[in-house]
Design a protein around this motif. Structure first.
Motif, mmCIF file in Angstrom:
data_model
loop_
_atom_site.group_PDB
_atom_site.id
_atom_site.type_symbol
_atom_site.label_atom_id
_atom_site.label_comp_id
_atom_site.label_asym_id
_atom_site.label_seq_id
_atom_site.Cartn_x
_atom_site.Cartn_y
_atom_site.Cartn_z
ATOM 1 N N TYR A 214 0.875 -1.178 0.000
ATOM 2 C CA TYR A 214 0.000 0.000 0.000
ATOM 3 C C TYR A 214 0.912 1.228 0.000
ATOM 4 O O TYR A 214 1.315 1.700 1.067
ATOM 5 C CB TYR A 214 -0.870 0.062 1.256
ATOM 6 N N PRO A 215 1.248 1.763 -1.180
ATOM 7 C CA PRO A 215 2.192 2.891 -1.196
ATOM 8 C C PRO A 215 1.717 4.104 -0.391
ATOM 9 O O PRO A 215 2.519 4.747 0.276
ATOM 10 C CB PRO A 215 2.318 3.224 -2.681
ATOM 11 N N CYS A 216 0.411 4.427 -0.477
ATOM 12 C CA CYS A 216 -0.056 5.577 0.317
ATOM 13 C C CYS A 216 -0.874 5.121 1.522
ATOM 14 O O CYS A 216 -0.863 5.769 2.560
ATOM 15 C CB CYS A 216 -0.859 6.554 -0.543
ATOM 16 N N GLY A 217 -1.615 4.034 1.378
ATOM 17 C CA GLY A 217 -2.385 3.480 2.491
ATOM 18 C C GLY A 217 -3.647 4.233 2.833
ATOM 19 O O GLY A 217 -4.355 3.868 3.768
ATOM 20 N N GLY A 219 -5.948 5.544 0.194
ATOM 21 C CA GLY A 219 -6.869 5.678 -0.930
ATOM 22 C C GLY A 219 -6.541 6.779 -1.912
ATOM 23 O O GLY A 219 -7.410 7.194 -2.691
ATOM 24 N N MET A 220 -5.307 7.271 -1.920
ATOM 25 C CA MET A 220 -4.971 8.417 -2.766
ATOM 26 C C MET A 220 -4.219 8.050 -4.048
ATOM 27 O O MET A 220 -4.365 8.710 -5.072
ATOM 28 C CB MET A 220 -4.101 9.410 -1.972
ATOM 29 N N CYS A 221 -3.390 7.019 -4.016
ATOM 30 C CA CYS A 221 -2.465 6.805 -5.139
ATOM 31 C C CYS A 221 -3.019 5.849 -6.200
ATOM 32 O O CYS A 221 -2.545 5.828 -7.326
ATOM 33 C CB CYS A 221 -1.122 6.289 -4.624
ATOM 34 N N GLY A 222 -4.008 5.041 -5.860
ATOM 35 C CA GLY A 222 -4.605 4.122 -6.823
ATOM 36 C C GLY A 222 -3.765 2.896 -7.123
ATOM 37 O O GLY A 222 -4.030 2.185 -8.089
ATOM 38 N N CYS A 224 -3.491 0.158 -5.352
ATOM 39 C CA CYS A 224 -3.922 -1.110 -4.741
ATOM 40 C C CYS A 224 -5.290 -1.552 -5.254
ATOM 41 O O CYS A 224 -6.016 -2.236 -4.537
ATOM 42 C CB CYS A 224 -3.914 -1.006 -3.217
ATOM 43 N N LEU A 234 -10.365 -0.642 -4.044
ATOM 44 C CA LEU A 234 -9.085 -0.263 -3.455
ATOM 45 C C LEU A 234 -8.912 -1.041 -2.158
ATOM 46 O O LEU A 234 -9.723 -0.915 -1.237
ATOM 47 C CB LEU A 234 -9.055 1.239 -3.156
ATOM 48 N N CYS A 236 -6.831 -0.664 0.220
ATOM 49 C CA CYS A 236 -6.570 0.125 1.427
ATOM 50 C C CYS A 236 -7.814 0.857 1.908
ATOM 51 O O CYS A 236 -7.849 1.299 3.058
ATOM 52 C CB CYS A 236 -5.409 1.089 1.215
HETATM 53 S S1 FES Z 1 -2.339 2.271 -1.360
HETATM 54 FE FE1 FES Z 1 -2.708 4.119 -2.394
HETATM 55 S S2 FES Z 1 -4.773 3.917 -3.018
HETATM 56 FE FE2 FES Z 1 -4.422 2.138 -1.840
#
Ligand code: FES
Length: 248
Positions: A214-217, A219-222, A224, A234, A236
């Motif tokens: 989960y790069p951002c964890g 829900g922002m980066c898309g 996952c 998503l 996360c």
């Molecule tokens: S980890 Fe970035 S949207 Fe889920």
């Protein structure tokens, strides 16, 4: 949120434990994680996920650090009493209600996503069987697990352990509740076994945590997105656990 490092412990060459003082993280529920930032760089968005594996419910929480993640490896070298920037707890908690016979199946390092759940389930007095796969040197040491649970490990396919639990019934028949964690391949093979061995597969019987970064964890980066039978989700935001029947 600033926390203070209370303790560090190396479990094996790949994972360490970090205990921090944080009433907020101490309120975490099974299935939740935190995003950690070591505070040494300038980028506040550069964080890494760490699963919460235990809390004392009031003031401290213990997290699992993946030491192959450069940021988490840096945190693992920080001395006690250092301040640590933490975001969390994050993720939808897993329900541990009810005294149900519980089967846990973990592939590799995905086991860290379910240690907190195993702890809380065993506190209810429910029987817990944990089947895990990992090479000998990466195996989770038993002292990290509740003493009450039955723990079987293999360096081969974790589903092979379904034959070796010593229970009269297959664990997939014995269990009233199942949580598994690992690859989509494991999810597919586990679904086939459940359909073959159980008379009925009730709604909510089996949940699955897809082992993915989960790069951002938040829900922002898309990064996952996970395909499901209905629509992509998503992990996360909707997870970490999804109903296994959604996945396979
Ligand atoms: S980890 Fe970035 S949207 Fe889920």
């Amino acid at each position: 949120m600033q926390t203070v490092i209370l303790d560090q412990q190396q479990l094996n060459s790949h994972y360490g434990l970090l205990t921090v003082a944080s009433p907020q993280l101490a309120s975490a529920q099974p299935g939740q994680w935190a995003m950690l930032h070591h505070g040494l760089g300038n980028d506040p968005f550069l964080r890494s996920r760490a699963w919460i594996i235990a809390t004392n419910r009031s003031s401290t929480a213990t997290l699992a650090l993946d030491l192959h993640d450069p940021l988490l490896a840096t945190i693992a070298r920080m001395p006690k009493a250092s301040e640590l920037d933490v975001l969390g707890p994050l993720g939808r908690p897993l329900s541990s209600d009810g005294q149900k016979a519980t089967l846990l199946i973990a592939e590799g390092n995905a086991i860290y996503s379910m240690l907190f759940y195993a702890q809380r389930i065993s506190e209810t007095g429910a029987p817990v069987l944990l089947l895990a796969s990992a090479s000998d040197e990466l195996r989770v040491p038993p002292f990290v697990l509740p003493a009450e649970i039955e723990y079987l490990a293999t360096s081969d396919d974790v589903l092979d352990l379904l034959e070796s639990s010593g229970k009269l019934d297959s664990p997939l028949v014995w269990a009233n509740r199942l949580l598994a964690a690992g690859s989509i391949d494991l999810a597919n093979r586990l679904s086939q076994r459940i359909r073959r061995e159980r008379y009925a597969w009730q709604q909510g019987f089996a949940s699955f945590i897809v082992d993915q970064a989960y790069p951002c964890g938040i829900g922002m980066c898309g990064a996952c997105w996970q395909n499901t039978r209905q629509q992509p989700k998503l992990l996360c935001s909707h997870g970490p656990a999804l109903d296994l029947r959604e996945l396979s």
